[in-house]
Design a protein around this motif. Structure first.
Motif, PDB file in Angstrom:
ATOM      1  N   LEU A  26       3.037   9.635  -1.806  1.00 45.68           N
ATOM      2  CA  LEU A  26       1.896   9.917  -0.924  1.00 45.68           C
ATOM      3  C   LEU A  26       2.245  11.028   0.070  1.00 45.68           C
ATOM      4  O   LEU A  26       1.839  10.995   1.235  1.00 45.68           O
ATOM      5  N   VAL A  37      -4.452   9.960  -8.540  1.00 45.07           N
ATOM      6  CA  VAL A  37      -3.833   8.625  -8.519  1.00 45.07           C
ATOM      7  C   VAL A  37      -4.876   7.576  -8.136  1.00 45.07           C
ATOM      8  O   VAL A  37      -4.937   6.497  -8.729  1.00 45.07           O
ATOM      9  N   GLU A  38      -5.740   7.946  -7.177  1.00 45.94           N
ATOM     10  CA  GLU A  38      -6.793   6.999  -6.783  1.00 45.94           C
ATOM     11  C   GLU A  38      -7.742   6.726  -7.944  1.00 45.94           C
ATOM     12  O   GLU A  38      -8.285   5.635  -8.070  1.00 45.94           O
ATOM     13  N   PRO A  61       3.204  13.595  -4.823  1.00 46.02           N
ATOM     14  CA  PRO A  61       2.236  14.047  -3.803  1.00 46.02           C
ATOM     15  C   PRO A  61       1.088  13.058  -3.629  1.00 46.02           C
ATOM     16  O   PRO A  61       0.794  12.282  -4.546  1.00 46.02           O
ATOM     17  N   ALA A  62       0.456  13.096  -2.470  1.00 47.08           N
ATOM     18  CA  ALA A  62      -0.810  12.372  -2.287  1.00 47.08           C
ATOM     19  C   ALA A  62      -1.841  13.119  -3.130  1.00 47.08           C
ATOM     20  O   ALA A  62      -1.990  14.334  -2.985  1.00 47.08           O
ATOM     21  N   ALA A  63      -2.489  12.419  -4.029  1.00 44.49           N
ATOM     22  CA  ALA A  63      -3.395  13.105  -4.955  1.00 44.49           C
ATOM     23  C   ALA A  63      -4.545  12.188  -5.348  1.00 44.49           C
ATOM     24  O   ALA A  63      -4.330  11.003  -5.626  1.00 44.49           O
ATOM     25  N   GLY A  71       0.791  -1.233   0.000  1.00 42.82           N
ATOM     26  CA  GLY A  71       0.000   0.000   0.000  1.00 42.82           C
ATOM     27  C   GLY A  71       0.814   1.270   0.000  1.00 42.82           C
ATOM     28  O   GLY A  71       0.365   2.307   0.491  1.00 42.82           O
ATOM     29  N   VAL A  72       2.046   1.217  -0.531  1.00 37.81           N
ATOM     30  CA  VAL A  72       2.906   2.405  -0.507  1.00 37.81           C
ATOM     31  C   VAL A  72       3.038   3.071  -1.884  1.00 37.81           C
ATOM     32  O   VAL A  72       3.731   4.071  -2.010  1.00 37.81           O
ATOM     33  N   GLY A  73       2.378   2.493  -2.888  1.00 40.67           N
ATOM     34  CA  GLY A  73       2.430   3.122  -4.213  1.00 40.67           C
ATOM     35  C   GLY A  73       3.331   2.415  -5.215  1.00 40.67           C
ATOM     36  O   GLY A  73       3.709   3.014  -6.224  1.00 40.67           O
ATOM     37  N   LYS A  74       3.664   1.163  -4.967  1.00 40.90           N
ATOM     38  CA  LYS A  74       4.486   0.416  -5.940  1.00 40.90           C
ATOM     39  C   LYS A  74       3.768   0.307  -7.287  1.00 40.90           C
ATOM     40  O   LYS A  74       4.321   0.622  -8.329  1.00 40.90           O
ATOM     41  N   THR A  75       2.519  -0.163  -7.211  1.00 44.70           N
ATOM     42  CA  THR A  75       1.787  -0.418  -8.453  1.00 44.70           C
ATOM     43  C   THR A  75       1.489   0.884  -9.202  1.00 44.70           C
ATOM     44  O   THR A  75       1.722   0.974 -10.409  1.00 44.70           O
ATOM     45  N   ALA A  76       0.999   1.878  -8.470  1.00 45.28           N
ATOM     46  CA  ALA A  76       0.701   3.163  -9.119  1.00 45.28           C
ATOM     47  C   ALA A  76       1.961   3.702  -9.798  1.00 45.28           C
ATOM     48  O   ALA A  76       1.920   4.203 -10.930  1.00 45.28           O
TER      49      ALA A  76
HETATM   50  N1  LIG Z   1       0.323   9.429  -4.809  1.00 49.61           N
HETATM   51  C1  LIG Z   1      -0.824   8.886  -4.384  1.00 49.61           C
HETATM   52  N2  LIG Z   1      -1.850   9.658  -3.968  1.00 49.61           N
HETATM   53  C2  LIG Z   1      -3.033   9.126  -3.526  1.00 49.61           C
HETATM   54  N3  LIG Z   1      -3.261   7.815  -3.481  1.00 49.61           N
HETATM   55  C3  LIG Z   1      -2.277   6.984  -3.881  1.00 49.61           C
HETATM   56  C4  LIG Z   1      -1.009   7.455  -4.348  1.00 49.61           C
HETATM   57  N4  LIG Z   1      -0.234   6.383  -4.661  1.00 49.61           N
HETATM   58  C5  LIG Z   1      -0.992   5.295  -4.400  1.00 49.61           C
HETATM   59  N5  LIG Z   1      -2.202   5.649  -3.935  1.00 49.61           N
HETATM   60  C6  LIG Z   1      -3.316   4.769  -3.533  1.00 49.61           C
HETATM   61  O1  LIG Z   1      -2.869   3.979  -2.435  1.00 49.61           O
HETATM   62  C7  LIG Z   1      -3.297   2.637  -2.579  1.00 49.61           C
HETATM   63  C8  LIG Z   1      -2.075   1.705  -2.640  1.00 49.61           C
HETATM   64  O2  LIG Z   1      -1.323   2.031  -3.793  1.00 49.61           O
HETATM   65  P1  LIG Z   1      -0.602   0.901  -4.652  1.00 49.61           P
HETATM   66  O3  LIG Z   1       0.095   1.559  -5.771  1.00 49.61           O
HETATM   67  O4  LIG Z   1      -1.576  -0.171  -5.008  1.00 49.61           O
HETATM   68  O5  LIG Z   1       0.429   0.363  -3.563  1.00 49.61           O
HETATM   69  P2  LIG Z   1       1.267  -1.002  -3.502  1.00 49.61           P
HETATM   70  O6  LIG Z   1       1.429  -1.502  -4.901  1.00 49.61           O
HETATM   71  O7  LIG Z   1       2.568  -0.601  -2.868  1.00 49.61           O
HETATM   72  O8  LIG Z   1       0.498  -1.944  -2.630  1.00 49.61           O
HETATM   73  C9  LIG Z   1      -4.145   2.590  -3.844  1.00 49.61           C
HETATM   74  O9  LIG Z   1      -5.488   2.703  -3.499  1.00 49.61           O
HETATM   75  C10 LIG Z   1      -3.698   3.798  -4.629  1.00 49.61           C
HETATM   76  O10 LIG Z   1      -4.731   4.329  -5.416  1.00 49.61           O
END
Ligand SMILES: Nc1ncnc2c1ncn2[C@@H]1O[C@H](COP(=O)(O)OP(=O)(O)O)[C@@H](O)[C@H]1O
Ligand SMILES: [Mg+2]
Length: 246
Positions: free
Chosen positions: A176, A209-210, A204-206, A12-17
């Motif tokens: 984030l 991205v969600e 940034p948290a935005a 949940g740290v933004g790897k996939t995004a």
């Molecule tokens: N920069 C960001 N701002 C807001 N939400 C984000 C951001 N990066 C990721 N998220 C949200 O946080 C959650 C986890 O992100 P994700 O990329 O799936 O993490 P991971 O792959 O590390 O588990 C998702 O719901 C995603 O939409």
């Protein structure tokens, strides 16, 4: 061919995004990019509107009995292909256990001339799969939500790599991030002292991205002028220079 891995022990740290947006950005710049979804949750696969299915199965792929051509899918974006994940990707770890720590890179031999960049989206585990990835990737790009616990997991990762004599460099970057929070600001300001290889771009948290989960597309396709997309563009620029890709 360069290989970048989006990796963290934390979920949940933004790897996939980040994997999806950086791969898309590299493809926009004309690089031939393969995004390999290694996480059985298949979020990258979902974001790119690909069916969570590995044609022929994971087993055959690992054993070299089915070709990557059959498994790799093209996306709506030119230059961007995906090697999808499915629930079956769970067995990757076990299959790799029997094949040593450099098998992942060997598997990619077949497609090494077809791509300039391979981006790996990894599950948050320390396993045979991650060990394979540590020996294969040119760098580990580690998203870091600016909190004390995240810094601790970064230290744990580096200790593990040191203990195992793995030389793969760790390139943390802040994601984030919320500049209104004191702790976020403090960590962003001091990160460089301990982690000189950190990327200077902050994501940034935005809410854009969600929205990737609703649009099922990278930011550049539906929010090109958003601050988050601008940040991913800047991060890609930094990475591009660091990787020395022509
Ligand atoms: N920069 C960001 N701002 C807001 N939400 C984000 C951001 N990066 C990721 N998220 C949200 O946080 C959650 C986890 O992100 P994700 O990329 O799936 O993490 P991971 O792959 O590390 O588990 C998702 O719901 C995603 O939409
Ligand atoms: Mg993920």
């Amino acid at each position: 061919m360069r290989m970048l891995s989006l990796y963290s022990i934390k979920g949940g740290v933004g790897k996939t995004a980040s994997a999806v947006n950086l791969a898309a950005e590299a493809a926009n710049h004309g690089l031939r990019v393969l995004l390999w979804d290694l996480d059985p949750q298949a979020a990258t696969t979902f974001y790119l509107k690909i069916k969570p299915r590995i044609r022929g199965g994971v087993n055959k792929l690992v054993k070299g009995k089915s070709s990557f051509d059959k498994v790799i899918r093209s996306t709506a974006m030119p230059n961007l292909d995906v090697l999808p994940a499915s629930l079956e990707s769970r067995s990757l770890d076990q299959l790799l256990e029997k094949r040593g720590t450099s098998h992942l890179r060997q598997m990619l031999h077949e497609v090494r001339n077809d791509y300039d960049l391979i981006v790996l989206d990894c599950p948050p585990t320390l396993s045979h799969l991650s060990e394979n990835m540590f020996t294969s990737a040119d760098a580990l790009l580690v998203p870091l939500v600016p909190t004390t616990l995240s810094l601790r997991t970064l230290d744990q990762l580096q200790s593990f790599l040191d203990d195992e004599d793995l030389a793969c460099p760790v390139w943390p970057f802040v994601t984030l991030a919320d500049r209104r929070r004191t702790m976020h600001r403090d960590i962003m300001d001091t990160l460089g002292a301990q982690w000189p290889l950190r990327m200077s771009t902050v994501i940034p948290a935005a809410s854009a991205v969600e929205r990737m989960g609703v649009e099922r597309a990278p930011l550049c396709s539906f929010a090109p002028h958003s601050p988050a997309n601008r940040a991913y563009q800047a991060l890609w620029k930094e990475l591009h220079q660091r990787l020395g890709i022509a």
